[in-house]
Scaffold this motif. Structure first.
Motif, mmCIF file in Angstrom:
data_model
loop_
_atom_site.group_PDB
_atom_site.id
_atom_site.type_symbol
_atom_site.label_atom_id
_atom_site.label_comp_id
_atom_site.label_asym_id
_atom_site.label_seq_id
_atom_site.Cartn_x
_atom_site.Cartn_y
_atom_site.Cartn_z
ATOM 1 N N VAL A 220 4.149 3.535 -16.978
ATOM 2 C CA VAL A 220 3.933 3.745 -15.545
ATOM 3 C C VAL A 220 3.388 2.466 -14.913
ATOM 4 O O VAL A 220 3.863 2.009 -13.865
ATOM 5 N N LYS A 221 2.411 1.872 -15.563
ATOM 6 C CA LYS A 221 1.806 0.642 -15.040
ATOM 7 C C LYS A 221 2.835 -0.486 -14.967
ATOM 8 O O LYS A 221 2.835 -1.289 -14.025
ATOM 9 N N GLY A 222 3.723 -0.532 -15.961
ATOM 10 C CA GLY A 222 4.768 -1.551 -15.964
ATOM 11 C C GLY A 222 5.702 -1.411 -14.774
ATOM 12 O O GLY A 222 6.102 -2.417 -14.162
ATOM 13 N N CYS A 223 6.041 -0.158 -14.422
ATOM 14 C CA CYS A 223 6.916 0.072 -13.261
ATOM 15 C C CYS A 223 6.202 -0.279 -11.959
ATOM 16 O O CYS A 223 6.830 -0.762 -11.009
ATOM 17 N N GLU B 119 -1.038 9.565 -6.510
ATOM 18 C CA GLU B 119 -2.300 9.137 -5.913
ATOM 19 C C GLU B 119 -2.687 7.735 -6.373
ATOM 20 O O GLU B 119 -3.122 6.894 -5.579
ATOM 21 N N GLU B 120 -2.510 7.457 -7.668
ATOM 22 C CA GLU B 120 -2.963 6.178 -8.212
ATOM 23 C C GLU B 120 -1.934 5.063 -8.063
ATOM 24 O O GLU B 120 -2.280 3.917 -7.758
ATOM 25 N N ASN C 114 -0.122 15.549 -14.477
ATOM 26 C CA ASN C 114 0.099 16.057 -13.129
ATOM 27 C C ASN C 114 0.710 14.945 -12.276
ATOM 28 O O ASN C 114 0.111 13.881 -12.121
ATOM 29 N N PRO C 115 1.906 15.173 -11.719
ATOM 30 C CA PRO C 115 2.531 14.110 -10.911
ATOM 31 C C PRO C 115 1.703 13.711 -9.702
ATOM 32 O O PRO C 115 1.779 12.572 -9.241
ATOM 33 N N SER D 99 0.839 -1.197 0.000
ATOM 34 C CA SER D 99 0.000 0.000 0.000
ATOM 35 C C SER D 99 0.874 1.247 0.000
ATOM 36 O O SER D 99 1.295 1.726 1.063
ATOM 37 N N PRO D 100 1.190 1.782 -1.178
ATOM 38 C CA PRO D 100 2.072 2.954 -1.251
ATOM 39 C C PRO D 100 1.602 4.130 -0.408
ATOM 40 O O PRO D 100 2.420 4.817 0.215
#
Length: 801
Positions: free
Chosen positions: A626-629, A598-599, A592-593, A6-7
């Motif tokens: 992004v999803k891959g990372c 958030e996601e 927006n970073p 949970s980031p």
């Protein structure tokens, strides 16, 4: 079974821990080896961070975290470059004081940066709009003034018709203001100038020995534009005056077929009565006055000009009479405001001559210049050049210089494209210039004891139509007494440009709370020079030049301990939108970073920013990337389900562990973050392939990944019960001998065609290798074997009939 990754929980937790423990504060223990990592401090705009900001911040954060683990006392600071036009324009539009706008923007920026887990030393935070900071910006200005390097001059400036402010040349792009896009015109204005030209040679020569990427050095040298040539006097026909020109190619004097004057050249006004086509000349001058220097010097633009009828020049080497023209591509600010034209060997002169039907005479053998194009010849033999005929160019240059000096019509001369720095702006939101004007004493600096001279509160920040600063209306503030004679005087109402605060901010970071000096000599001696400075390529010319100039001046004044501010300078590429275009609101491709954090979490954003591509090149954003990372970090988290006892490395993973330590350590230093992360991804695949990971292997892996993804690794470190905090761990070392594969993959061929691949010990003998190879392809060996070949470590070839 491990808990879920949970980031949101992990990242806030560790950011709080780091803050409470002052985990990344540089210490005053000057006995330790130091490392000063620096990124360009941002302008805190109302829009907040965009995804381009984290790229350089993460890159140097990786370096800073690694250095701490290697035992260094690391200074990795952050602050705000907060004066400037955008804030003032926003304040004007929304009727909010620029100070409040700045405070709000800084607060938002800081929250965003902290959410990304950067190891900045926030105890050293600075802000260029803080009077405690700009006290010392003003102090440096006074030093420059007292040394004769700050002066006021009437000069034509670039005037933004919308911002109502004077702009430096670098702030004009394609004839418009780089900030607002409005047309820029020429306007004569009294401006404060800094004599950066006095340091031109030092700025070029100082680049030797610095670890700057080559294109940065080239951009600095090109902007300064040092050249070696000669000043030559051409006589004016039937006039006592000489027309002095500067040329880098005095060897081509015999090829001069016309001359060109800048529209502002004083001889034009002096001989107005003798110029037969004065109305035509005056109209052309008026047209040229509406263009910026950049527009006028643009090589690709169509050449324009008018012959000055009534004035003729005399070529000193052959006595020939030549026409004199006026053209806007010649600038009074470069050289002497007059040029000799050699159209056979200069592209711009050639285009001008072809357009207006002027003679073209080849003087260095090289081609059909009459019918084709100019010949850009730096080598070759002189022709049509009198006593220079037959000489090589290098010899001809020496001979003509000697001749010019003997005849007293010329002298060797070094020249520069660099011009003095326009240092004042007619705006409110900037550092007040600490000088007063006295009718009796002239311009007088404020005593140091009266610093900082703070900005007064004003009712209106609106720029004035006459070009004066809004401060000019503050009569109670403007009217003062002269520090020299005590008589009435007026304060300077121009303010400094945004370049001022950013020219020395790296010095203040070394000792940001010092009230007696810009920084203590002890702190500067320890921390300087900056070991690694990274910023945008767009700032490697002017900002870098200006800060190096200030530093070299302060070094000459005995203020700083070293002649250069930055030992290493690198630059990063931009992050573009998913469509490959520059991110902008108008294109609708801004990321927006905050949304990514958030996601997916801050560690995912950090990892992706470093994995997106080669650091020095631009790269397009990819949401799939992004999803891959994030999937990679999920796999990292799940390693906890595969842990087995063992503080060391397993036999099957030992070589790969040492290889990965070597690869990641090296790539972090070489800005190859994408390949370092790829190596760690490959190591994860190996763990999953083997089906287990020892505690020793996981411990090393977490340290390697920590600079990139500090939150997840710190949490896993704690969950595994490893000693202390991860940020306090030591960077792992590798054994070079153990990076060499003990097992190699060898192709097994039958009659030259690969039929199998076997893994064998690297030092296996021929007989054992062939036997293993035959076993691997046993089912295909149906004929008579006539030959067996073994190329060590590469190929086994079985030849059969």
């Amino acid at each position: 079974m491990i808990k879920n990754y949970s980031p949101k929980e992990i990242e806030k937790k560790w950011q709080q821990v780091w803050q409470e423990e002052e985990a990344f504060a540089a210490t005053d223990d000057y006995s330790k080896p130091k490392y000063y990592a620096l990124v360009e401090f941002p302008y805190p705009s109302g829009q907040g961070l965009h995804v381009g900001h984290p790229r350089p911040y993460t890159a140097l954060d990786i370096v800073a975290r690694k250095r701490r683990m290697q035992g260094y006392n690391v200074l990795y600071p952050m602050g705000w470059d907060a004066f400037g036009l955008p804030t003032e324009n926003y304040a004007i539009k929304n009727h909010i004081h620029p100070k409040i706008v700045t405070e709000n923007n800084v607060k938002h920026f800081k929250e965003q940066l902290q959410s990304l887990g950067y190891s900045f030393d926030w105890d050293r935070e600075i802000n260029t709009t803080d009077p405690n900071y700009y006290h010392w910006t003003q102090w440096i200005f006074l030093k420059l003034f007292n040394a004769g390097l700050a002066y006021k001059s009437e000069m034509p400036i670039n005037w933004c018709t919308s911002c109502k402010v004077g702009l430096a040349n670098e702030e004009v792009v394609n004839g418009v203001c780089e900030r607002c896009g409005a047309p820029v015109v020429r306007k004569v204005k009294s401006q404060w100038m800094l004599k950066i030209t006095e340091y031109a040679d030092k700025l070029i020569d100082g680049l030797e020995g610095l670890d700057y990427i080559e294109k940065v050095k080239v951009s600095q040298k090109n902007w300064i534009g040092r050249s070696q040539g000669a000043e030559v006097d051409f006589s004016l026909k039937d006039k006592p005056e000489k027309l002095r020109i500067y040329t880098t190619r005095p060897d081509t004097l015999f090829g001069v077929t016309y001359m060109v004057l800048s529209p502002e050249h004083p001889y034009i006004d002096k001989y107005q009565d003798e110029i037969q086509n004065w109305e035509e000349i005056a109209a052309y001058r008026e047209q040229a006055a509406r263009k910026s220097d950049f527009e006028r010097a643009e090589l690709a633009k169509e050449k324009t000009g008018v012959e000055i009828k009534g004035l003729r020049g005399i070529n000193p080497v052959n006595g020939q009479e030549i026409p004199i023209w006026i053209s806007d591509y010649v600038l009074m600010s470069y050289g002497t405001g007059a040029i000799m034209a050699v159209p056979a060997h200069d592209e711009r002169d050639w285009e001008f001559a072809k357009k207006f039907g002027l003679p073209i005479v080849e003087v260095v053998a090289g081609g059909d210049v009459q019918n084709a194009a100019f010949t850009d010849v730096a080598t070759g033999k002189l022709v049509n050049s009198g006593f220079l005929d037959g000489m090589e160019v290098a010899d001809a240059k020496k001979a003509i210089l000697q001749w010019l000096e003997e005849k007293k019509v010329g002298t060797p001369k070094k020249n520069y494209k660099l011009r003095d720095w326009v240092f004042s702006r007619q705006r409110y939101w900037g550092e007040p210039i600490p000088v007063v004007q006295c009718d009796k004493c002239g311009y007088v600096p404020l005593p140091e004891g009266q610093l900082p001279l703070e900005l007064p509160e004003v009712e209106s920040y609106m720029p004035t139509d006459n070009g004066e600063s809004p401060l000019a209306a503050m009569t109670d503030w403007v009217n003062t007494t002269c520090p020299c004679c005590g008589g009435p005087a007026k304060r300077e109402t121009d303010t400094m440009p945004q370049w001022a605060g950013s020219s020395w901010y790296y010095l203040r970071y070394t000792d940001p709370h010092n009230e007696e000096a810009l920084a203590s000599k002890e702190a500067m001696k320890y921390w300087l020079p900056v070991d690694w400075y990274n910023g945008g390529m767009e700032h490697t010319t002017l900002h870098l030049l200006y800060s190096r100039f200030w530093h070299k001046f302060l070094y000459d004044q005995g203020v700083v301990p070293c002649p250069e501010p930055y030992q290493k300078r690198t630059s990063h590429g931009m992050i573009l939108g998913e469509n490959g275009e520059k991110m902008s609101k108008s294109r609708g491709n801004v990321v927006n970073p905050d949304d990514i954090v958030e996601e997916f979490g801050a560690d995912t954003l950090r990892t992706y920013e470093m994995f997106i591509g080669a650091f020095e090149l631009s790269a397009s954003w990819s949401q799939e990337g992004v999803k891959g990372c994030r999937r990679f970090l999920d796999r990292v988290w799940k390693l906890q389900d595969m842990v087995t006892d063992g503080e060391g490395y397993s036999k099957e993973m030992e070589t790969r562990m040492h290889q990965t330590i070597k690869k990641v350590s090296s790539d972090f230093e070489a800005l190859k973050y994408n390949t370092a992360i790829a190596a760690m991804m490959a190591l994860i695949n190996e763990f999953y392939h083997v089906g287990r990971v020892t505690k020793g292997e996981l411990r090393t892996f977490l340290i390697l990944l920590n600079p990139v993804a500090p939150h997840i690794t710190e949490e896993m470190w704690q969950d595994m019960g490893f000693e202390g905090r991860l940020y306090q761990a030591s960077w792992p070392e590798y054994d070079e001998a153990k990076t060499v594969e003990s097992v190699v993959e060898i192709a097994v061929q039958i009659n030259g065609k690969t039929r199998a691949v076997v893994k064998l010990p690297k030092d296996i003998g021929k007989e054992e290798a062939i036997a293993a190879g035959k076993e691997a392809v046993a089912e295909r060996l149906t004929g008579n074997i006539v030959k067996e070949i073994y190329v060590p470590g590469r190929i086994i070839n079985i030849v059969q009939k």
